[in-house]
Design a protein around this motif. Structure first.
Motif, PDB file in Angstrom:
ATOM      1  N   VAL A   1       0.625  -0.962   0.221  1.00  0.00           N
ATOM      2  CA  VAL A   1      -0.257   0.527   0.247  1.00  0.00           C
ATOM      3  C   VAL A   1       1.114   1.032  -0.412  1.00  0.00           C
ATOM      4  CG1 VAL A   1      -1.416   1.515   1.608  1.00  0.00           C
ATOM      5  CG2 VAL A   1      -1.848  -1.296   1.411  1.00  0.00           C
ATOM      6  N   ILE A   2       0.916   2.172  -0.901  1.00  0.00           N
ATOM      7  CA  ILE A   2       1.885   3.408  -0.978  1.00  0.00           C
ATOM      8  C   ILE A   2       0.522   4.246  -2.019  1.00  0.00           C
ATOM      9  CG2 ILE A   2       3.662   4.594  -2.015  1.00  0.00           C
ATOM     10  CD1 ILE A   2       4.456   1.903  -2.248  1.00  0.00           C
ATOM     11  N   ALA A   3       0.939   5.565  -0.592  1.00  0.00           N
ATOM     12  CA  ALA A   3       0.273   6.097  -1.898  1.00  0.00           C
ATOM     13  C   ALA A   3       1.376   7.903  -1.766  1.00  0.00           C
ATOM     14  CB  ALA A   3      -0.591   7.383  -0.596  1.00  0.00           C
ATOM     15  N   ASP A   4       1.801   8.398  -2.742  1.00  0.00           N
ATOM     16  CA  ASP A   4       2.242   9.249  -3.182  1.00  0.00           C
ATOM     17  C   ASP A   4       1.755  10.740  -2.242  1.00  0.00           C
ATOM     18  OD1 ASP A   4       4.477   7.229  -4.370  1.00  0.00           O
ATOM     19  OD2 ASP A   4       3.660   8.074  -5.894  1.00  0.00           O
ATOM     20  N   ALA A   5       0.991  10.764  -3.186  1.00  0.00           N
ATOM     21  CA  ALA A   5      -0.286  12.294  -3.301  1.00  0.00           C
ATOM     22  C   ALA A   5      -1.475  11.901  -2.395  1.00  0.00           C
ATOM     23  CB  ALA A   5       0.539  13.550  -4.245  1.00  0.00           C
ATOM     24  N   VAL A   6      -2.255  13.571  -2.269  1.00  0.00           N
ATOM     25  CA  VAL A   6      -3.712  13.267  -1.876  1.00  0.00           C
ATOM     26  C   VAL A   6      -4.331  14.636  -2.461  1.00  0.00           C
ATOM     27  CG1 VAL A   6      -5.972  13.275  -0.793  1.00  0.00           C
ATOM     28  CG2 VAL A   6      -3.672  11.957  -0.423  1.00  0.00           C
ATOM     29  N   LEU A   7      -5.515  14.547  -3.428  1.00  0.00           N
ATOM     30  CA  LEU A   7      -5.530  15.829  -4.351  1.00  0.00           C
ATOM     31  C   LEU A   7      -7.252  15.887  -3.952  1.00  0.00           C
ATOM     32  CD1 LEU A   7      -5.190  18.397  -6.019  1.00  0.00           C
ATOM     33  CD2 LEU A   7      -6.143  16.822  -7.823  1.00  0.00           C
ATOM     34  N   PHE A   8      -7.140  17.029  -2.988  1.00  0.00           N
ATOM     35  CA  PHE A   8      -8.622  17.644  -2.790  1.00  0.00           C
ATOM     36  C   PHE A   8      -9.166  18.922  -3.549  1.00  0.00           C
ATOM     37  CE2 PHE A   8      -6.506  16.405   1.154  1.00  0.00           C
ATOM     38  CZ  PHE A   8      -7.746  15.508   2.185  1.00  0.00           C
ATOM     39  N   VAL A   9     -10.478  18.320  -3.763  1.00  0.00           N
ATOM     40  CA  VAL A   9     -10.736  19.593  -5.243  1.00  0.00           C
ATOM     41  C   VAL A   9     -11.843  19.929  -4.249  1.00  0.00           C
ATOM     42  CG1 VAL A   9     -11.400  19.764  -7.217  1.00  0.00           C
ATOM     43  CG2 VAL A   9      -9.887  18.372  -6.998  1.00  0.00           C
ATOM     44  N   PRO A  10     -11.975  21.829  -4.364  1.00  0.00           N
ATOM     45  CA  PRO A  10     -13.506  21.955  -3.637  1.00  0.00           C
ATOM     46  C   PRO A  10     -14.278  21.825  -5.140  1.00  0.00           C
ATOM     47  CG  PRO A  10     -11.354  23.911  -3.858  1.00  0.00           C
ATOM     48  CD  PRO A  10     -11.064  22.901  -4.446  1.00  0.00           C
ATOM     49  N   VAL A  11     -15.990  22.029  -5.091  1.00  0.00           N
ATOM     50  CA  VAL A  11     -16.742  21.494  -5.497  1.00  0.00           C
ATOM     51  C   VAL A  11     -17.498  22.812  -4.789  1.00  0.00           C
ATOM     52  CG1 VAL A  11     -18.779  20.348  -6.538  1.00  0.00           C
ATOM     53  CG2 VAL A  11     -17.000  18.756  -5.716  1.00  0.00           C
ATOM     54  N   ASN A  12     -18.493  23.106  -5.813  1.00  0.00           N
ATOM     55  CA  ASN A  12     -19.221  24.379  -5.568  1.00  0.00           C
ATOM     56  C   ASN A  12     -20.636  23.646  -5.979  1.00  0.00           C
ATOM     57  OD1 ASN A  12     -17.785  26.339  -4.693  1.00  0.00           O
ATOM     58  ND2 ASN A  12     -17.383  26.653  -7.185  1.00  0.00           N
TER      59      ASN A  12
END
Length: 65
Positions: A54-65
């Motif tokens: 299990v490997i995660a390099d990054a997490v992306l949070f994107v605002p949704v309107n």
């Protein structure tokens, strides 16, 4: 791993989404849409409680309107 557990915790819900890294290796994987509350405790947790690496390099949070 074919069942890497991503757990999202917000004041309104806790949800675990399992991601197949063998099928979706090296790309962004959509976990879902969640309502994070400002000033409240929110989290995204990834553990190694899976059937392989299990490997995660990054997490992306994107605002949704």
């Amino acid at each position: 791993a074919t069942d890497a557990p991503f757990t999202v915790k917000t004041p309104l819900e806790t949800k675990t989404v399992r991601v197949d890294f063998k099928k979706n290796y090296g790309q962004w994987n959509f976990i879902g849409e969640f309502k994070f509350a400002a000033g409240m405790q929110n989290s995204l947790i990834l553990t190694n409680e899976a059937n392989g690496n299990v490997i995660a390099d990054a997490v992306l949070f994107v605002p949704v309107n």
